[in-house]
Write an enzyme that holds these catalytic residues in place. Structure first.
Site, short mmCIF file in Angstrom:
data_model
loop_
_atom_site.label_atom_id
_atom_site.label_comp_id
_atom_site.label_asym_id
_atom_site.label_seq_id
_atom_site.Cartn_x
_atom_site.Cartn_y
_atom_site.Cartn_z
CG ASP A 1 4.34 -2.62 -4.43
OD1 ASP A 1 2.50 -3.77 -4.93
OD2 ASP A 1 5.28 -3.32 -3.25
CD GLU B 1 1.50 -6.69 1.72
OE1 GLU B 1 2.80 -7.35 1.45
OE2 GLU B 1 1.53 -5.43 1.75
N GLY C 1 1.24 -1.04 -0.17
CA GLY C 1 0.21 -0.21 -0.44
C GLY C 1 1.02 1.37 0.18
CB ALA C 2 3.48 2.48 2.21
CG ASP D 1 15.79 -5.20 -4.86
OD1 ASP D 1 14.95 -5.83 -5.51
OD2 ASP D 1 15.67 -4.44 -3.44
O1 RIB Z 1 5.44 -5.24 -2.86
C1 RIB Z 1 6.70 -5.01 -2.35
C2 RIB Z 1 6.44 -5.18 -1.28
O2 RIB Z 1 5.87 -6.59 -0.61
C3 RIB Z 1 7.54 -5.01 -0.10
O3 RIB Z 1 7.74 -3.57 0.01
C4 RIB Z 1 7.45 -5.38 1.30
O4 RIB Z 1 6.51 -4.71 2.22
C5 RIB Z 1 5.57 -6.31 1.05
O5 RIB Z 1 5.06 -5.69 1.13
#
Ligand code: RIB
Length: 294
Positions: free
Chosen positions: A241, A135, A40-41, A235
Site C-alpha cells: 500500500d 477491496e 484504500g486508507a 512486519d
Molecule cells: O494491505 C494491508 C491491509 O489489508 C491491512 O491494513 C488490512 O486492513 C487489509 O485491508
C-alpha cells in the site's frame, strides 16, 4: 495535482505469533494490537505523507471502531469530505504476523461492502490521479475508473486483494500495480512476459512488486527493474500500500516514472521495518534521507 483514493477503510486487529496457523490449528500469540488500516486508507495516508494533496472516498460505520480506523487519515491531513457513514460495521481486518514478518489477513468488509457508485463524487475537479484497489464492490471501482477516465485523470489500479478484475476495468487503467500472486491471477507466465502481455489489455505501465527482490515495471518503450532497498523486515503489512500511495503521489507531484518508482520502493521497504500499516509508514523526509536518485 490531487490524488483521489477510492478505497477501503478498516481497523486492523493484529496478533504476532511464531507462525501463521494452518486450517484447524490454534497457535498462541502476543497481545493483540489495533491500528488504522484498509488498503484504500493506507494508500491515501502514504500518498499524503509523500507530499500530495489527497482525498478519500470510502465508508465506515457508526460504531466503536470508526474513530480508531480514521485516526491515520486525519493525522495525515487526507480530505475526508467523501467519507460516508453507512448502516454497517466499520471494516475490520484480522491479521496474524509471523516471526518472518509475513502476514495472513482476513477482512470483514462491513461498511466498505455497502459503498455504491452513487457515493462517488459528482465532480473530479482538480483530481489528476485516481488510485483504486480491489477491496470495494467491483461496480464502485469500475464506476470510479470510468469517471476518472472521462475527466482525463490518470487511473492507477492496485489489483489487491486477488479477485476477478473485469476486462472493462483493466481497459481503463493507465498504471497497474500487482504482486506476483496478483499477476499470476491476471496473466499466468514468467514475470516480464506476463506483465508485457497485460500492456495489451489496457494499462500503459505495469509494475510487479517482488517483495525482497524489488520491483519490475514495463511500458511499451522500456523495462525498469528496481532493486530492493535493503532493510531488516519486522512486519510487511501495508508495504504494498505504501508503494502504491507514494507512486501515485510522486507521479502527481510531477516526478518522472523512474524517480517515482524509486521513492515508492524506498518507502515500501521502510514500512516493513516497523509494526503495523499506517503507523509504520515513513515521512517524506525519512524517504528522502535514504533516496539516491537513479
Ligand atoms: O494491505 C494491508 C491491509 O489489508 C491491512 O491494513 C488490512 O486492513 C487489509 O485491508
Amino acid at each position: 495535482m490531487t490524488v483521489l483514493v477510492v478505497g477501503s477503510v478498516n481497523l486492523d486487529l493484529t496478533v504476532r505469533a511464531g507462525r501463521i496457523p494452518a486450517p484447524g490449528e490454534t497457535v498462541l500469540g502476543q497481545d493483540a494490537v489495533t491500528s488504522p488500516g484498509g488498503k484504500g486508507a493506507n494508500q491515501a495516508v502514504a500518498a499524503a505523507l509523500a507530499g500530495a494533496p489527497v482525498a478519500l472516498t470510502g465508508a465506515v460505520g457508526q460504531d466503536a471502531f470508526r474513530e480508531d480506523a480514521l485516526r491515520g487519515l486525519q493525522a495525515a491531513g487526507v480530505n475526508l469530505s467523501g467519507l460516508h457513514t453507512l448502516a454497517a460495521p466499520t471494516g475490520l481486518a484480522l491479521i496474524t504476523v509471523n516471526d518472518e514478518g509475513e502476514n495472513a489477513i482476513t477482512v470483514a468488509s462491513g461498511a466498505n461492502a455497502h459503498l455504491r457508485p452513487h457515493h462517488l463524487p459528482g465532480t473530479l475537479h482538480g483530481v489528476t490521479h485516481v488510485l483504486l484497489q480491489q477491496e470495494l464492490p467491483p461496480e464502485v471501482t469500475l464506476a470510479a475508473a470510468q469517471r476518472a477516465h472521462a475527466a482525463g485523470a490518470h487511473v492507477l489500479l492496485n489489483a489487491a486483494p486477488t479477485r476477478a478484475t473485469a476486462p472493462a476495468l483493466l481497459a481503463l487503467v493507465h498504471h497497474l500495480i500487482v504482486n506476483e500472486h496478483e499477476l499470476a491471477a491476471l496473466q499466468p507466465g514468467e514475470t516480464e512476459p506476463a506483465a508485457r502481455a497485460l500492456l495489451t489489455r489496457g494499462p500503459q505501465a505495469v509494475t510487479v512488486t517482488l517483495g525482497g527482490r524489488g520491483s519490475l515495471t514495463v511500458t511499451a518503450q522500456e523495462t525498469l527493474p528496481l532493486a530492493a532497498h535493503p532493510i531488516q523486515v519486522v512486519d510487511t503489512t501495508g508495504a504494498g500500500d505504501t508503494f502504491c500511495g507514494v507512486l501515485a503521489a510522486r507521479l502527481a507531484q510531477g516526478d518522472p516514472l523512474p524517480t517515482a518508482l524509486h521513492a515508492a520502493g524506498v518507502a515500501g521497504a521502510l514500512t516493513c521495518t516497523r509494526p503495523g500499516a499506517q503507523n509504520a509508514m515513513p515521512t517524506w523526509g525519512q524517504v528522502q534521507a535514504q533516496f539516491t536518485r537513479p
